[in-house]
Design an enzyme around this catalytic site. Structure first.
Site, PDB file in Angstrom:
ATOM      1  N   GLU A 113       0.849  -1.193   0.000  1.00  0.00           N
ATOM      2  CA  GLU A 113       0.000   0.000   0.000  1.00  0.00           C
ATOM      3  C   GLU A 113       0.881   1.239   0.000  1.00  0.00           C
ATOM      4  O   GLU A 113       2.086   1.155   0.234  1.00  0.00           O
ATOM      5  CB  GLU A 113      -0.927   0.004   1.228  1.00  0.00           C
ATOM      6  CG  GLU A 113      -2.020  -1.043   1.152  1.00  0.00           C
ATOM      7  CD  GLU A 113      -2.949  -1.014   2.359  1.00  0.00           C
ATOM      8  OE1 GLU A 113      -2.554  -0.472   3.404  1.00  0.00           O
ATOM      9  OE2 GLU A 113      -4.064  -1.537   2.240  1.00  0.00           O
ATOM     10  N   HIS A 235      -9.703  11.108   4.180  1.00  0.00           N
ATOM     11  CA  HIS A 235      -9.658  10.370   2.918  1.00  0.00           C
ATOM     12  C   HIS A 235     -10.175  11.320   1.842  1.00  0.00           C
ATOM     13  O   HIS A 235     -11.197  11.969   2.035  1.00  0.00           O
ATOM     14  CB  HIS A 235     -10.548   9.124   3.014  1.00  0.00           C
ATOM     15  CG  HIS A 235     -10.334   8.170   1.884  1.00  0.00           C
ATOM     16  ND1 HIS A 235     -10.767   8.424   0.608  1.00  0.00           N
ATOM     17  CD2 HIS A 235      -9.710   6.971   1.832  1.00  0.00           C
ATOM     18  CE1 HIS A 235     -10.427   7.417  -0.171  1.00  0.00           C
ATOM     19  NE2 HIS A 235      -9.778   6.517   0.555  1.00  0.00           N
ATOM     20  N   ARG A 281      -2.449  11.463  -0.811  1.00  0.00           N
ATOM     21  CA  ARG A 281      -3.776  11.695  -0.224  1.00  0.00           C
ATOM     22  C   ARG A 281      -4.009  13.107   0.287  1.00  0.00           C
ATOM     23  O   ARG A 281      -5.016  13.732  -0.001  1.00  0.00           O
ATOM     24  CB  ARG A 281      -3.923  10.788   1.001  1.00  0.00           C
ATOM     25  CG  ARG A 281      -4.770   9.596   0.827  1.00  0.00           C
ATOM     26  CD  ARG A 281      -4.889   8.879   2.148  1.00  0.00           C
ATOM     27  NE  ARG A 281      -5.364   7.533   1.893  1.00  0.00           N
ATOM     28  CZ  ARG A 281      -5.794   6.698   2.825  1.00  0.00           C
ATOM     29  NH1 ARG A 281      -5.795   7.061   4.076  1.00  0.00           N
ATOM     30  NH2 ARG A 281      -6.214   5.506   2.520  1.00  0.00           N
ATOM     31  N   HIS A 342     -11.209  10.416   8.501  1.00  0.00           N
ATOM     32  CA  HIS A 342     -10.972   8.976   8.359  1.00  0.00           C
ATOM     33  C   HIS A 342     -10.331   8.343   9.592  1.00  0.00           C
ATOM     34  O   HIS A 342     -10.697   7.258   9.993  1.00  0.00           O
ATOM     35  CB  HIS A 342     -10.078   8.767   7.137  1.00  0.00           C
ATOM     36  CG  HIS A 342      -9.923   7.342   6.700  1.00  0.00           C
ATOM     37  ND1 HIS A 342     -11.007   6.522   6.453  1.00  0.00           N
ATOM     38  CD2 HIS A 342      -8.821   6.600   6.451  1.00  0.00           C
ATOM     39  CE1 HIS A 342     -10.566   5.334   6.069  1.00  0.00           C
ATOM     40  NE2 HIS A 342      -9.254   5.345   6.071  1.00  0.00           N
ATOM     41  N   ARG A 377      -0.747   8.825   9.736  1.00  0.00           N
ATOM     42  CA  ARG A 377      -0.727   7.370   9.893  1.00  0.00           C
ATOM     43  C   ARG A 377      -0.324   6.673   8.605  1.00  0.00           C
ATOM     44  O   ARG A 377      -0.837   6.972   7.535  1.00  0.00           O
ATOM     45  CB  ARG A 377      -2.130   6.911  10.307  1.00  0.00           C
ATOM     46  CG  ARG A 377      -2.327   5.414  10.358  1.00  0.00           C
ATOM     47  CD  ARG A 377      -3.782   5.106  10.637  1.00  0.00           C
ATOM     48  NE  ARG A 377      -4.625   5.396   9.493  1.00  0.00           N
ATOM     49  CZ  ARG A 377      -5.219   4.464   8.743  1.00  0.00           C
ATOM     50  NH1 ARG A 377      -5.057   3.191   9.007  1.00  0.00           N
ATOM     51  NH2 ARG A 377      -5.995   4.811   7.741  1.00  0.00           N
TER      52      ARG A 377
END
Length: 526
Positions: A113, A235, A281, A342, A377
């Site tokens: 990821e 997100h 993101r 998120h 994170r």
């Protein structure tokens, strides 16, 4: 009015809470207290997986480094090393319990990821959280020594200080039993908060309705320090539709050529970043936020209609089906999207055993701030953190001497009445989530934060008056906690005079040195 005695109280039934319960059940009488059903927390919604160094050629050093880079200089090295080094054992534990991880031959299939330098994500197709949660719930239900209390909402922690006793420790808690509408006293020498994050403080969130920051607010009221609350991960693309709460439009849609557009069809990402839709993101989320505020839009649009229906069916069957249910044909129409809160990176400050500042009180999972996530994170580290710290807290509790707890007073609501205006609560809830979204969202300014702080003060006065005079309900308790968490987020954001990780301020666009956590200390008495 009922009261209960246990060795350990665990508030929350996600991965952190259930893991801790299973580690303790053989030697302790454990209560798991959860405000909806066992399936209703965030863990079951986690699509990704669990990060662990399991492949040849990968290393603890590489996983640590990836985490530190994502955390923008704010991760605690000791905590990061502790979690990474305990990750393989956590995966083995889950496999032994029967979690059906996706395999490649006889080996675990590992995906990669964003932010990870190697394939190290153990997963169950694209629904890891649900599979892990289902397995743990089945094991917990079959384990003697664990008593489940569903539909019980945490009201407050009971501390020796609140009772006017010597010393300071957690003695138990009050919880509202929704079936009987009574507040129940729970007494135990050890309490674990595994209550999850606080995404519902924002208008748009990928979190379930249970994510109202209950544990964070209760620990703060009980005298525990809270850290890094300004770092809320957003997100960039969740579906914008009145009947589609919390549905994520995967970043893979942008990876396969999806373009972000304004309502008139103008593409806007190339003006914000040379990587356009493939930027990280936080950059994509900030660009969408900028365009929505600039043009006064409710949403923007993600267009993947240039791909064939067959391609979309193969790559995005869930997104295709969910949008079709809502009347959106993504092979022809662009998808309305908004960024969504998120993950709460900050929380109750703990040590490497999950201990808080209050003896007898632990915090694990998203409610805690262990130092692992820093200012942002890394994907798939969160489920891992739940398990590693649940085990550490359980070991610390098992090693602690058994202490005697005095008799606790029952909840007194003899002087309150039933609220006649539930509309006040729903109005305040809407107002809070809207101004937090507008003023304390993805992009912040000093002026916006001041406006939010002013409104929070007014809401707090109103809610405190309500709380003092009326019978408690889950809605009132959740609103009280959300407003408290909102205040902590705003105060933390005001203290950070730089832009770092998930905190972006127009007034302080660059990094300041040295990197330091934001730690809030509660007033002495509550």
């Amino acid at each position: 009015m009922a009261s209960h005695d246990f060795d350990v109280l665990i508030v929350g039934s996600g991965l952190a809470g259930l893991s801790a319960a299973l580690h303790l059940a053989a030697t302790h009488r454990v209560a798991v207290i959860t405000k909806r059903t066992m399936h209703d927390g965030s863990s079951a919604w986690a699509q990704g997986g669990i990060a662990a160094v399991l492949a040849d050629g990968d290393s603890f050093a590489a996983h640590i480094e990836d985490t530190l880079v994502a955390g923008a200089g704010l991760c605690d090295l000791a905590s990061t090393r502790f979690v990474v080094e305990n990750a393989p054992a956590a995966i083995t534990w889950l496999r032994d319990l029967g979690v059906p991880f996706t395999l490649e031959g006889q080996q675990l299939h590992l995906t990669r990821e964003g932010g990870h330098s190697a394939r190290r994500i153990a997963h169950v197709t694209d629904a890891t959280g649900a599979a892990v949660q289902d397995t743990l719930i089945d094991v917990v239900r079959a384990t003697p020594g664990i008593t489940l209390f569903e539909h019980h909402t945490l009201v407050d922690l009971i501390t020796s200080q609140k009772l006017g006793l010597a010393g300071q420790r957690c003695l138990g808690l009050y919880a509202l039993d929704e079936q009987t509408d009574e507040v129940i006293t729970f007494r135990a020498p050890q309490t674990i908060l595994a209550t999850g994050g606080a995404g519902k403080v924002y208008l748009y969130t990928t979190n379930p309705d249970t994510s109202t920051g209950d544990g964070i607010a209760a620990a703060w009221r009980a005298g525990c320090r809270v850290a890094n609350m300004e770092f809320i991960q957003f997100h960039p693309t969740s579906l914008y539709h009145p009947h589609a709460k919390s549905f994520l439009i995967s970043e893979a849609v942008r990876g396969e050529g999806g373009q972000l557009k304004l309502p008139d069809g103008t593409r806007f990402m190339p003006a914000h970043d040379e990587r356009a839709e493939l930027a990280p993101r936080d950059i994509v989320a900030r660009a969408i936020d900028f365009e929505m505020k600039k043009h006064g839009l409710d949403c923007v649009y993600l267009d993947i209609s240039h791909q064939s229906p067959a391609f979309l069916q193969e790559h995005f069957p869930n997104i295709l089906a969910r949008c079709a249910e809502l009347g959106i044909d993504i092979s022809k129409d662009p998808i309305p999207v908004v960024p969504s809160a998120h993950f709460t990176c900050g929380g109750i400050l703990t040590d490497l055993a999950g201990r808080t500042d209050l003896p007898g009180l632990y915090a694990v999972g998203e409610a805690a701030c262990t130092g692992l996530h820093g200012a942002n994170r890394l994907a798939s580290n969160s489920l891992l953190e739940c398990m590693v710290f649940a085990r550490a807290a359980a070991q610390a509790i098992a090693a602690a001497p058994r202490s005697l707890i005095p008799a606790l007073p029952r909840w007194d609501d003899s002087r309150v009445q039933d609220a006649d205006e539930a509309v006040v609560i729903s109005h305040n809830w809407d107002e809070l989530r809207r101004f937090m979204w507008d003023y304390v969202g993805i992009v912040r300014t000093n002026k916006r934060l001041e406006r939010a702080a002013h409104r929070i003060r007014l809401l707090q006065e109103e809610i405190q008056e309500f709380y003092a005079h009326f019978h408690v309900t889950r809605d009132l308790l959740e609103l009280r906690n959300l407003v408290q968490v909102a205040e902590l987020i705003v105060r933390s954001a005001q203290m950070r005079r730089e832009s770092r990780g998930l905190h972006y301020s127009r007034d302080y666009p660059s990094l300041a040195a040295p990197a330091a956590p934001t730690i809030l200390v509660p007033p002495i008495s509550h």
